[in-house]
Design a protein around this motif. Structure first.
Motif, PDB file in Angstrom:
ATOM      1  N   UNK A  90       0.845  -1.188   0.000  1.00 50.98           N
ATOM      2  CA  UNK A  90       0.000   0.000   0.000  1.00 50.98           C
ATOM      3  C   UNK A  90       0.883   1.241   0.000  1.00 50.98           C
ATOM      4  N   UNK A  91       0.276   2.408  -0.277  1.00 52.91           N
ATOM      5  CA  UNK A  91       1.092   3.626  -0.346  1.00 52.91           C
ATOM      6  C   UNK A  91       1.698   3.973   1.007  1.00 52.91           C
ATOM      7  N   UNK A 229       5.902  -9.463   6.255  1.00 51.99           N
ATOM      8  CA  UNK A 229       5.694  -8.584   7.411  1.00 51.99           C
ATOM      9  C   UNK A 229       6.947  -8.236   8.179  1.00 51.99           C
ATOM     10  N   UNK A 230       8.111  -8.763   7.762  1.00 53.65           N
ATOM     11  CA  UNK A 230       9.378  -8.354   8.395  1.00 53.65           C
ATOM     12  C   UNK A 230      10.503  -8.237   7.363  1.00 53.65           C
ATOM     13  N   UNK A 231      10.109  -7.796   6.189  1.00 54.18           N
ATOM     14  CA  UNK A 231      11.105  -7.578   5.121  1.00 54.18           C
ATOM     15  C   UNK A 231      11.035  -6.141   4.638  1.00 54.18           C
ATOM     16  N   UNK A 232      12.217  -5.542   4.455  1.00 52.72           N
ATOM     17  CA  UNK A 232      12.306  -4.263   3.760  1.00 52.72           C
ATOM     18  C   UNK A 232      12.878  -4.581   2.375  1.00 52.72           C
ATOM     19  N   UNK A 253       7.910  -1.813   2.807  1.00 55.05           N
ATOM     20  CA  UNK A 253       8.117  -2.452   4.117  1.00 55.05           C
ATOM     21  C   UNK A 253       6.846  -2.281   4.939  1.00 55.05           C
ATOM     22  N   UNK A 254       6.721  -3.013   6.058  1.00 54.81           N
ATOM     23  CA  UNK A 254       5.561  -2.804   6.919  1.00 54.81           C
ATOM     24  C   UNK A 254       5.448  -1.344   7.369  1.00 54.81           C
TER      25      UNK A 254
END
Ligand SMILES: Cc1ncc(COP(=O)(O)O)c(C=O)c1O
Length: 400
Positions: A90-91, A229-232, A253-254
């Motif tokens: 998402x943005x 949910x834990x990756x950039x 990323x989250x």
């Protein structure tokens, strides 16, 4: 009281910049120099991208933007992640920075505390350990020798993870080796990470598009959606579109991480250049011909350089899967001497003597955490590369 901050004590000036500067100084003295030390495409930014930058100036799009980037660029980035990587962001899960380097810096500054550990497979891009040090945390270097294809083994990763591990920095195709992980190889890594839910993954995908036949690029959150949910997922336009000077990088990323990175950026550069952001929209949404054209040129040059270096007695040059670097070993030359009697005891000796004797500037492997090697950036014209390889061959032949 010292004037300079303690946090700079462990930080080294960039060795690639230092060697490029020495090559520049020799050039000014009139020497015939071939600099294969810098990591940037030798092509011009495609015309339609430059035109978008000019149009932004003419249209007065020259004011501050939102710290995390203009909506139009974030939308183009979301489309890119979906189209090319099968990733949904998402943005509010996307940030634009002043180059991938600032995005990386923001992510680490926003998350690292004093005793945190960051796993860095070596050879690594020179900036990773230094940025971690600047953030006051601890880089943990994981050696990945040539015999392993310069790739991290799942067992080595498993053994290195401690309760203090906060990040694994993952870079494929790699600077400086060009090594790229297949989907199966990456899955073996993500399987380990699934067992350690406190470890985040920073995937530096900067060389995504410079991937050669036989290798298909994949990124961790794509291979293992449970890690989303834990990756950039870090990327940028510098290498993909020959836009190093425009300084635009981005990440998905989250939201919790993006919010923190936006805060860091809002108190440092405020926002990346508005003009460059509009040019980046044109890069991501416009014609993609440049990518295939430049990849074909880099492939031709890779094959030229690998063949020429492997023909030299004492050198051994693996064939990379991507990026525009080779990382040959000089193990066969250690202990030999130059005609003036200087012993080649390390890769630092090798690159220094090579530059002084032949005018060819390359970077020693110690700078990237794995010796005895040197890195050649083959982002140069074919005839320049042929000339450079001939000079390296003469230099090596002269060692006794
Ligand atoms: C592996 C890697 N990551 C990130 C970067 C940063 O690129 P930029 O800041 O130009 O986006 C580079 C540049 O050399 C690189 O080699």
């Amino acid at each position: 009281m010292a004037f300079l901050a303690d946090r700079l004590a462990a930080v080294k000036p960039s060795p690639t910049v230092a060697i490029t500067a020495r090559a520049g100084a020799l050039k000014r003295e009139g020497r015939d120099i071939i600099a294969l030390s810098a990591g940037e495409p030798d092509f011009d930014t495609p015309a339609h991208i430059g035109a978008a930058g000019k149009a932004a100036i003419d249209a007065g799009k020259t004011r501050y933007t939102a710290p995390d980037g203009i909506v139009e660029l974030k939308e183009a980035i979301a489309r890119k992640f979906a189209r090319e990587n099968g990733l949904t962001y998402g943005l509010d899960q996307i940030i634009v920075g002043t180059g991938g380097k600032q995005v990386l810096f923001n992510a680490l500054l926003a998350t690292l505390n004093a005793d945190d550990e960051v796993l860095i497979p070596a050879p690594y891009w020179v900036s990773y350990p230094d940025i971690v040090e600047m953030c006051g945390a601890r880089p943990v270097v994981l050696p990945c020798p040539a015999e392993q294809g310069f790739k991290l083994s799942p067992a080595a990763l498993e053994a290195a993870i401690t309760p203090a591990t906060k990040w694994l920095i993952f870079n494929s195709p790699s600077n400086p080796t060009g090594a790229g992980y297949s989907a199966d190889e990456l899955r073996a890594i993500t399987d380990v990470l699934l067992r350690h839910p406190h470890v985040w993954i920073l995937s530096d995908d900067m060389y995504e598009h410079i991937a050669y036949p036989g290798f298909t690029f994949v990124t961790p959150a794509q291979v293992e959606p449970q890690l989303h949910g834990r990756t950039l997922t870090l990327n940028g336009v510098s290498k993909a579109y020959a836009m190093t000077g425009w300084r635009i990088g981005y990440a998905g990323a989250p939201k919790v991480l993006i919010d923190a990175m936006r805060m860091v950026q809002g108190q440092s550069t405020t926002n990346p250049s508005s003009i460059s952001q509009w040019a980046a929209v044109a890069a991501l949404d416009g014609p993609q011909d440049y990518i295939a054209e430049s990849r074909a040129a880099f492939l031709r040059r890779r094959d030229l350089v690998v063949a020429a270096l492997n023909a030299i007695d004492g050198l051994s040059c693996p064939t990379p899967e991507g990026a525009f670097y080779v990382y040959p070993s000089i193990a066969g030359l250690i202990g030999r001497r130059t005609p003036s009697g200087v012993e080649i005891a390390s890769d630092a000796d090798f690159v220094r003597e090579l530059l002084e004797a032949t005018g060819v500037a390359v970077v020693h492997g110690a700078a990237f955490g794995l010796s005895p090697h040197f890195r050649v950036s083959y982002a140069a014209a074919d005839e320049v590369l042929a000339d450079a390889c001939a000079r390296i061959a003469r230099f090596c032949k002269g060692l006794t």
